[in-house]
Design a protein around this motif. Sequence first.
Motif, PDB file in Angstrom:
ATOM      1  N   TRP A  17       0.871  -1.204   0.000  1.00  0.00           N
ATOM      2  CA  TRP A  17       0.000   0.000   0.000  1.00  0.00           C
ATOM      3  C   TRP A  17       0.893   1.235   0.000  1.00  0.00           C
ATOM      4  O   TRP A  17       2.093   1.132   0.322  1.00  0.00           O
ATOM      5  CB  TRP A  17      -0.957  -0.007   1.200  1.00  0.00           C
ATOM      6  CG  TRP A  17      -0.296  -0.276   2.524  1.00  0.00           C
ATOM      7  CD1 TRP A  17       0.415   0.602   3.247  1.00  0.00           C
ATOM      8  CD2 TRP A  17      -0.310  -1.491   3.250  1.00  0.00           C
ATOM      9  NE1 TRP A  17       0.872   0.030   4.394  1.00  0.00           N
ATOM     10  CE2 TRP A  17       0.423  -1.276   4.436  1.00  0.00           C
ATOM     11  CE3 TRP A  17      -0.895  -2.754   3.028  1.00  0.00           C
ATOM     12  CZ2 TRP A  17       0.619  -2.268   5.382  1.00  0.00           C
ATOM     13  CZ3 TRP A  17      -0.708  -3.714   3.996  1.00  0.00           C
ATOM     14  CH2 TRP A  17       0.051  -3.486   5.149  1.00  0.00           C
ATOM     15  N   PRO A  18       0.313   2.391  -0.371  1.00  0.00           N
ATOM     16  CA  PRO A  18       1.138   3.609  -0.473  1.00  0.00           C
ATOM     17  C   PRO A  18       1.839   3.936   0.830  1.00  0.00           C
ATOM     18  O   PRO A  18       1.366   3.564   1.910  1.00  0.00           O
ATOM     19  CB  PRO A  18       0.146   4.700  -0.860  1.00  0.00           C
ATOM     20  CG  PRO A  18      -1.010   3.986  -1.462  1.00  0.00           C
ATOM     21  CD  PRO A  18      -1.078   2.655  -0.822  1.00  0.00           C
ATOM     22  N   GLN A  19       2.930   4.646   0.676  1.00  0.00           N
ATOM     23  CA  GLN A  19       3.733   4.987   1.857  1.00  0.00           C
ATOM     24  C   GLN A  19       2.932   5.850   2.833  1.00  0.00           C
ATOM     25  O   GLN A  19       2.989   5.629   4.028  1.00  0.00           O
ATOM     26  CB  GLN A  19       5.003   5.716   1.396  1.00  0.00           C
ATOM     27  CG  GLN A  19       5.962   6.124   2.488  1.00  0.00           C
ATOM     28  CD  GLN A  19       6.892   4.986   2.887  1.00  0.00           C
ATOM     29  OE1 GLN A  19       6.730   3.851   2.469  1.00  0.00           O
ATOM     30  NE2 GLN A  19       7.855   5.293   3.730  1.00  0.00           N
ATOM     31  N   LYS A  20       2.156   6.833   2.277  1.00  0.00           N
ATOM     32  CA  LYS A  20       1.523   7.835   3.153  1.00  0.00           C
ATOM     33  C   LYS A  20       0.030   7.908   2.850  1.00  0.00           C
ATOM     34  O   LYS A  20      -0.451   7.462   1.825  1.00  0.00           O
ATOM     35  CB  LYS A  20       2.167   9.217   2.891  1.00  0.00           C
ATOM     36  CG  LYS A  20       3.644   9.269   3.240  1.00  0.00           C
ATOM     37  CD  LYS A  20       4.286  10.584   2.846  1.00  0.00           C
ATOM     38  CE  LYS A  20       3.941  11.704   3.801  1.00  0.00           C
ATOM     39  NZ  LYS A  20       4.512  11.511   5.137  1.00  0.00           N
ATOM     40  N   GLY A  21      -0.714   8.454   3.815  1.00  0.00           N
ATOM     41  CA  GLY A  21      -2.096   8.842   3.559  1.00  0.00           C
ATOM     42  C   GLY A  21      -3.126   7.812   3.969  1.00  0.00           C
ATOM     43  O   GLY A  21      -4.317   8.117   3.978  1.00  0.00           O
ATOM     44  N   LEU A  22      -2.727   6.593   4.373  1.00  0.00           N
ATOM     45  CA  LEU A  22      -3.726   5.588   4.753  1.00  0.00           C
ATOM     46  C   LEU A  22      -3.803   5.392   6.265  1.00  0.00           C
ATOM     47  O   LEU A  22      -4.671   4.675   6.748  1.00  0.00           O
ATOM     48  CB  LEU A  22      -3.392   4.236   4.112  1.00  0.00           C
ATOM     49  CG  LEU A  22      -3.474   4.186   2.585  1.00  0.00           C
ATOM     50  CD1 LEU A  22      -3.129   2.819   2.092  1.00  0.00           C
ATOM     51  CD2 LEU A  22      -4.883   4.540   2.123  1.00  0.00           C
ATOM     52  N   ARG A  66       4.107   1.728   7.393  1.00  0.00           N
ATOM     53  CA  ARG A  66       4.747   1.700   6.081  1.00  0.00           C
ATOM     54  C   ARG A  66       5.400   0.335   5.851  1.00  0.00           C
ATOM     55  O   ARG A  66       6.049  -0.210   6.739  1.00  0.00           O
ATOM     56  CB  ARG A  66       5.758   2.835   5.958  1.00  0.00           C
ATOM     57  CG  ARG A  66       6.661   2.981   7.140  1.00  0.00           C
ATOM     58  CD  ARG A  66       7.267   4.354   7.218  1.00  0.00           C
ATOM     59  NE  ARG A  66       8.147   4.408   8.382  1.00  0.00           N
ATOM     60  CZ  ARG A  66       8.686   5.526   8.829  1.00  0.00           C
ATOM     61  NH1 ARG A  66       8.425   6.678   8.230  1.00  0.00           N
ATOM     62  NH2 ARG A  66       9.469   5.505   9.882  1.00  0.00           N
ATOM     63  N   HIS A  67       5.158  -0.242   4.669  1.00  0.00           N
ATOM     64  CA  HIS A  67       5.735  -1.546   4.316  1.00  0.00           C
ATOM     65  C   HIS A  67       6.085  -1.555   2.852  1.00  0.00           C
ATOM     66  O   HIS A  67       5.395  -0.929   2.029  1.00  0.00           O
ATOM     67  CB  HIS A  67       4.746  -2.680   4.608  1.00  0.00           C
ATOM     68  CG  HIS A  67       4.685  -3.038   6.054  1.00  0.00           C
ATOM     69  ND1 HIS A  67       5.727  -3.586   6.729  1.00  0.00           N
ATOM     70  CD2 HIS A  67       3.687  -2.879   6.952  1.00  0.00           C
ATOM     71  CE1 HIS A  67       5.387  -3.769   8.003  1.00  0.00           C
ATOM     72  NE2 HIS A  67       4.147  -3.336   8.165  1.00  0.00           N
TER      73      HIS A  67
END
Lengths: 194, 283
Positions: free
Chosen positions: B119-124, B128-129
């Motif tokens: 999944w995206p690095q930011k915004g969720l 972070r993976h």
Amino acid sequence: MATVLRSQCAFARLFVGKTGQILNNAIDLGVKLAPEPQSALLSKNYSNYAHSPFVTKIKKEQYEYEIVKKPPEWTYVERLLPFNTIPAVTPKETYPSGWIPPREEAKNLPFFLPRTKFHDLPIYLHVTYRGMRKISKIKRIEGDIWLLNDEIKKYLKEKNKRYVETRVQEVARFIEVKGDHVNYLIEWAHTKGF
Amino acid sequence: MTSVLISAIKRLHISITPPLRLYSSNVTVTPANTNLTITRKEWAFQPQYTKPREVWIENLDTVEEQKLGLFELHPSVYAASPRIDIMHQNVIWQRKVRWVSWAHTKTRAEVRGGGRKPWPQKGLGRARHGSIRSPLFRGGGVVHGPRSGKSHFFMLPFYTRILGLTTTISAKLAQDDLHVVKDLELPTDEPGYLEELIEKRNWGPSVLIVDDTDYAPRNITAALDNLPHVNIMPVYGLNVYSMLKHDTLVLTIAAAEKIEERILRLLHSDTRQQQRAFQLDQV
């Protein structure tokens, strides 16, 4: 360079001599080698076994030899052979090296300190912790190890004019003495006849 | 059995014979055997202080034990100090020297998949993976797991191995678990005969028989074929692990002498030249 060449020549001669002996695998058989000298290209640096001239130079005729049983020359070969076991000491009046032979009466004591296979006393100094700890060790003690411990404690106390600490390992048959007392211990062992 | 033992002890007390070492299996045997062969041996390296050990020469051709003679064994080999630590080192060495561990795990690079960023690095609002096969994930790779083909080979110092043999063989002798027999000739090839013999002589279930050659007589090989707890071995196969694994060690006279001769020679020879090739600290 000359020495290298000479040593390689020596090796070549040895190599030819070995083949006959190994095939026979007998000590009392004399081997007469083929008189033909080995002329190998000695300046070459051999990187592997297959490129060695010894491999290519060995021809069938070089293996042909005559077996002579116990020639008088064989004694000279025996002289060069390595010892099978370490030989016994030949008894002398004095030994210029300062080595002292063990005495027979030591075997009547309740404890015993046998000589090592090199005919030395099994007394060693262990230096550890960069010279900070010195421990003298008497190994291979037979018989009453506690009596021997008492005796060396008494002897070292007289010599050093202070108490010395020891550690007795009854199963592994050794005594460790704190400090460097190796010379005193060897002196003591010689007085006992070990 | 017990009555025989008691009577034997009584007889000993009354006649005040010199102290006789009673073996556990010795009770049924009459000591008045006239044709005993008593061997006094001359070794190349005579024992200095410790007396040579004496053993009975026994037989295998009858179930009942017969004493055929007395035999001397060198104390350097057969009367060594019982070093349990050395035995342990030898057993560990024997287990490890041929052990290759084939246990294997996959790293994050080797587990299938996981190439895509999950999944995206930011915004969720999630952690972070970069890969679903990272060691943090279920089903991910293993960090510092076992990798196959790991060798545990090492060599015990030569004289530790020699000492292992002498100390084990001496412990066996001191505990009455070592018997010397004249030869390995059996009257039959029935395994029942050997089982009965072992039972009768109280040798314990497992027996290791050692001969100096690797050619044994036919009867004993046929009998041992169906006895998994009785094994036969040549002198060159003698080892600490097998000696400890079996209850009783049975040596033939030739084997006992060969073991003695070989170990004595090694104890009195300079083997530094031969060992030099195996030194670990050489340049």
